[in-house]
Design a protein around this motif. Structure first.
Motif, PDB file in Angstrom:
ATOM      1  N   ALA A   1      15.162  -7.124  -2.999  1.00  0.00           N
ATOM      2  CA  ALA A   1      15.408  -8.383  -3.326  1.00  0.00           C
ATOM      3  C   ALA A   1      13.931  -9.573  -2.944  1.00  0.00           C
ATOM      4  N   ASP A   2      14.419 -10.885  -3.856  1.00  0.00           N
ATOM      5  CA  ASP A   2      13.790 -11.589  -4.507  1.00  0.00           C
ATOM      6  C   ASP A   2      12.975 -11.748  -2.912  1.00  0.00           C
ATOM      7  N   GLY A   3      12.171 -12.549  -2.728  1.00  0.00           N
ATOM      8  CA  GLY A   3      11.811 -12.966  -1.259  1.00  0.00           C
ATOM      9  C   GLY A   3      12.626 -11.955  -0.075  1.00  0.00           C
ATOM     10  N   GLU A   4      12.585 -10.747  -0.363  1.00  0.00           N
ATOM     11  CA  GLU A   4      13.536  -9.991   1.118  1.00  0.00           C
ATOM     12  C   GLU A   4      12.609  -9.781   2.305  1.00  0.00           C
ATOM     13  N   LEU A   5      10.959 -10.264   1.816  1.00  0.00           N
ATOM     14  CA  LEU A   5       9.891  -9.421   2.988  1.00  0.00           C
ATOM     15  C   LEU A   5       8.852 -10.162   3.451  1.00  0.00           C
ATOM     16  N   HIS A   6       9.125 -10.044   4.601  1.00  0.00           N
ATOM     17  CA  HIS A   6       8.012 -11.440   5.375  1.00  0.00           C
ATOM     18  C   HIS A   6       5.915 -10.701   4.614  1.00  0.00           C
ATOM     19  N   GLY A   7       6.442  -9.300   4.933  1.00  0.00           N
ATOM     20  CA  GLY A   7       5.421  -8.596   4.810  1.00  0.00           C
ATOM     21  C   GLY A   7       4.911  -7.268   3.630  1.00  0.00           C
ATOM     22  N   TYR A   8       3.452  -7.327   2.899  1.00  0.00           N
ATOM     23  CA  TYR A   8       3.166  -6.149   1.801  1.00  0.00           C
ATOM     24  C   TYR A   8       2.654  -6.175   2.201  1.00  0.00           C
ATOM     25  N   ARG A   9       2.650  -4.208   2.448  1.00  0.00           N
ATOM     26  CA  ARG A   9       1.053  -3.555   2.674  1.00  0.00           C
ATOM     27  C   ARG A   9       1.245  -2.628   1.365  1.00  0.00           C
ATOM     28  N   ALA A  10      -0.453  -2.152   1.057  1.00  0.00           N
ATOM     29  CA  ALA A  10      -0.369  -1.080   0.303  1.00  0.00           C
ATOM     30  C   ALA A  10      -1.630  -0.452   0.540  1.00  0.00           C
ATOM     31  N   GLU A  11      -1.994   0.710   0.496  1.00  0.00           N
ATOM     32  CA  GLU A  11      -3.267   1.393   1.450  1.00  0.00           C
ATOM     33  C   GLU A  11      -3.687   2.772   0.877  1.00  0.00           C
ATOM     34  N   LYS A  12      -4.637   2.779   0.481  1.00  0.00           N
ATOM     35  CA  LYS A  12      -5.043   3.252  -0.709  1.00  0.00           C
ATOM     36  C   LYS A  12      -4.377   4.169  -1.749  1.00  0.00           C
ATOM     37  N   VAL A  13      -3.721   2.622  -2.627  1.00  0.00           N
ATOM     38  CA  VAL A  13      -2.938   3.181  -3.493  1.00  0.00           C
ATOM     39  C   VAL A  13      -2.792   2.066  -5.499  1.00  0.00           C
ATOM     40  N   TYR A  14      -3.904   1.313  -5.376  1.00  0.00           N
ATOM     41  CA  TYR A  14      -4.107   0.691  -6.291  1.00  0.00           C
ATOM     42  C   TYR A  14      -5.165   1.612  -7.066  1.00  0.00           C
ATOM     43  N   HIS A  15      -5.681   2.088  -6.630  1.00  0.00           N
ATOM     44  CA  HIS A  15      -6.834   2.728  -7.742  1.00  0.00           C
ATOM     45  C   HIS A  15      -5.981   3.393  -8.866  1.00  0.00           C
ATOM     46  N   VAL A  16      -4.249   4.174  -8.000  1.00  0.00           N
ATOM     47  CA  VAL A  16      -3.831   5.189  -8.753  1.00  0.00           C
ATOM     48  C   VAL A  16      -2.625   4.284 -10.212  1.00  0.00           C
ATOM     49  N   LEU A  17      -2.846   2.876  -9.884  1.00  0.00           N
ATOM     50  CA  LEU A  17      -1.768   2.849 -10.544  1.00  0.00           C
ATOM     51  C   LEU A  17      -3.023   2.231 -11.720  1.00  0.00           C
ATOM     52  N   ASP A  18      -2.211   1.959 -13.329  1.00  0.00           N
ATOM     53  CA  ASP A  18      -2.369   1.211 -14.421  1.00  0.00           C
ATOM     54  C   ASP A  18      -2.484  -0.109 -14.774  1.00  0.00           C
ATOM     55  N   ASP A  19      -2.231  -0.643 -13.918  1.00  0.00           N
ATOM     56  CA  ASP A  19      -1.874  -1.925 -14.244  1.00  0.00           C
ATOM     57  C   ASP A  19      -1.741  -3.430 -12.970  1.00  0.00           C
ATOM     58  N   PRO A  20      -2.218  -3.009 -12.031  1.00  0.00           N
ATOM     59  CA  PRO A  20      -2.667  -3.597 -10.597  1.00  0.00           C
ATOM     60  C   PRO A  20      -2.155  -4.980 -10.589  1.00  0.00           C
ATOM     61  N   ALA A  21      -2.685  -5.880 -11.619  1.00  0.00           N
ATOM     62  CA  ALA A  21      -1.974  -7.353 -11.626  1.00  0.00           C
ATOM     63  C   ALA A  21      -0.609  -6.825 -11.773  1.00  0.00           C
ATOM     64  N   ARG A  22       0.472  -5.652 -12.129  1.00  0.00           N
ATOM     65  CA  ARG A  22       1.520  -6.331 -12.043  1.00  0.00           C
ATOM     66  C   ARG A  22       2.276  -6.545 -10.860  1.00  0.00           C
ATOM     67  N   ALA A  23       1.299  -5.008  -9.827  1.00  0.00           N
ATOM     68  CA  ALA A  23       1.726  -4.609  -9.024  1.00  0.00           C
ATOM     69  C   ALA A  23       1.824  -5.807  -7.616  1.00  0.00           C
ATOM     70  N   VAL A  24       0.834  -6.821  -8.188  1.00  0.00           N
ATOM     71  CA  VAL A  24       0.684  -7.645  -6.983  1.00  0.00           C
ATOM     72  C   VAL A  24       1.673  -8.254  -7.668  1.00  0.00           C
ATOM     73  N   GLY A  25       2.373  -8.936  -9.179  1.00  0.00           N
ATOM     74  CA  GLY A  25       2.730 -10.478  -9.070  1.00  0.00           C
ATOM     75  C   GLY A  25       4.658  -9.742  -8.904  1.00  0.00           C
ATOM     76  N   GLU A  26       4.472  -8.331  -9.088  1.00  0.00           N
ATOM     77  CA  GLU A  26       5.946  -7.469  -7.918  1.00  0.00           C
ATOM     78  C   GLU A  26       5.639  -7.860  -6.549  1.00  0.00           C
ATOM     79  N   ALA A  27       4.606  -7.887  -5.665  1.00  0.00           N
ATOM     80  CA  ALA A  27       4.191  -8.192  -4.332  1.00  0.00           C
ATOM     81  C   ALA A  27       4.675  -9.424  -3.904  1.00  0.00           C
ATOM     82  N   ARG A  28       4.245 -10.580  -5.169  1.00  0.00           N
ATOM     83  CA  ARG A  28       4.993 -11.944  -4.841  1.00  0.00           C
ATOM     84  C   ARG A  28       6.170 -12.443  -5.104  1.00  0.00           C
TER      85      ARG A  28
END
Length: 257
Positions: free
Chosen positions: A103-130
């Motif tokens: 849910a929106d605002g559910e997390l205190h921390g978001y971690r991604a290791e060796k992941v973003y290089h396989v994404l075709d839209d990293p900005a979208r992933a960062v927006g989802e993290a936010r």
């Protein structure tokens, strides 16, 4: 990993990736780097943390050991199956980095290791993290620049060709150079970047070097003979304790406003 199927050849690739990740997780300094990421995240009892692209789940288990409610997320069903088998007490979910099961605002921390290089839209992933982070929540992104494998070899030109050819097979091989900008553009604050360089001098890393050579060979950039000769040299260097591989890993961290 951001994949949708895990059967047949895709399943074989996932199993090969798991083997490489197991090697990476056990390397000198890997545990210290993970611990640093937990420090930057603020992992503590009664916090809720997500490891996105969790692989076989080692980071999830380690955050849980520190008292956090830790959840592992991976789009690869085979990867999640392996994680659940290894760590049945942990919470693992199949989901995309673009559509997280929180849910929106559910997390205190978001971690991604060796992941973003396989994404075709990293900005979208960062927006989802936010979206899923609470105000004051922390994000940590860990990754390598695929053009910066530093390898000692007799043929420097061939080595550069191999490294760059393997990088070109990656969806976004240099995304770590943009992590800071991506976080700032998404409205995160307190953005920091660290570099942690591993230096390896024995045969432990030969499978990683073999992956580089095979990638360049499969792309048609080098011949079978070139790949075999280059890798044979690296194996011999490893056998004699003369191998040299330096691999910088970049750690970006920020706070959700």
């Amino acid at each position: 990993m951001d994949k949708t199927q895990t059967t047949g050849r895709t399943g074989d690739r996932t199993d090969a990736l798991i083997a490489l990740l197991d090697i990476a997780d056990a390397l000198p300094g890997a545990g210290e780097l993970r611990a640093r990421s937990y420090e930057l995240l603020g992992v503590a009892p009664d916090t809720t943390m997500a490891d996105v692209g969790c692989g076989s789940g080692r980071a999830v288990a380690e955050m849980a050991e520190r008292g956090a409610r830790a959840v592992g997320v991976d789009l690869d069903e085979r990867m999640v199956t392996v994680a659940r088998g290894r760590r049945p007490a942990m919470d693992f979910r199949v989901a995309s980095a673009y559509e997280l099961p929180f849910a929106d605002g559910e997390l205190h921390g978001y971690r991604a290791e060796k992941v973003y290089h396989v994404l075709d839209d990293p900005a979208r992933a960062v927006g989802e993290a936010r979206r899923v982070l609470a105000p004051g929540g922390r994000i940590v992104l860990i990754g390598q620049d695929w053009d910066t494998f530093v390898i000692d070899a007799d043929d420097a030109v061939l080595t550069r060709t191999i490294v760059h050819a393997r990088a070109d097979l990656v969806t976004d091989p240099r995304v770590v150079r943009r992590h800071r900008a991506l976080l700032l553009d998404a409205g995160f604050a307190d953005v920091t970047v660290e570099v942690h360089t591993g230096v390896f001098t024995d045969a432990t890393m030969v499978p990683v070097l073999a992956d580089l050579a095979e990638g360049a060979r499969s792309a048609g950039v080098i011949s079978d003979a070139q790949a075999e000769a280059w890798l044979a040299e690296q194996r011999e260097r490893g056998r004699r304790g003369r191998l040299f591989l330096a691999l910088p890993l970049f750690v970006a961290a920020a706070t959700r406003r």
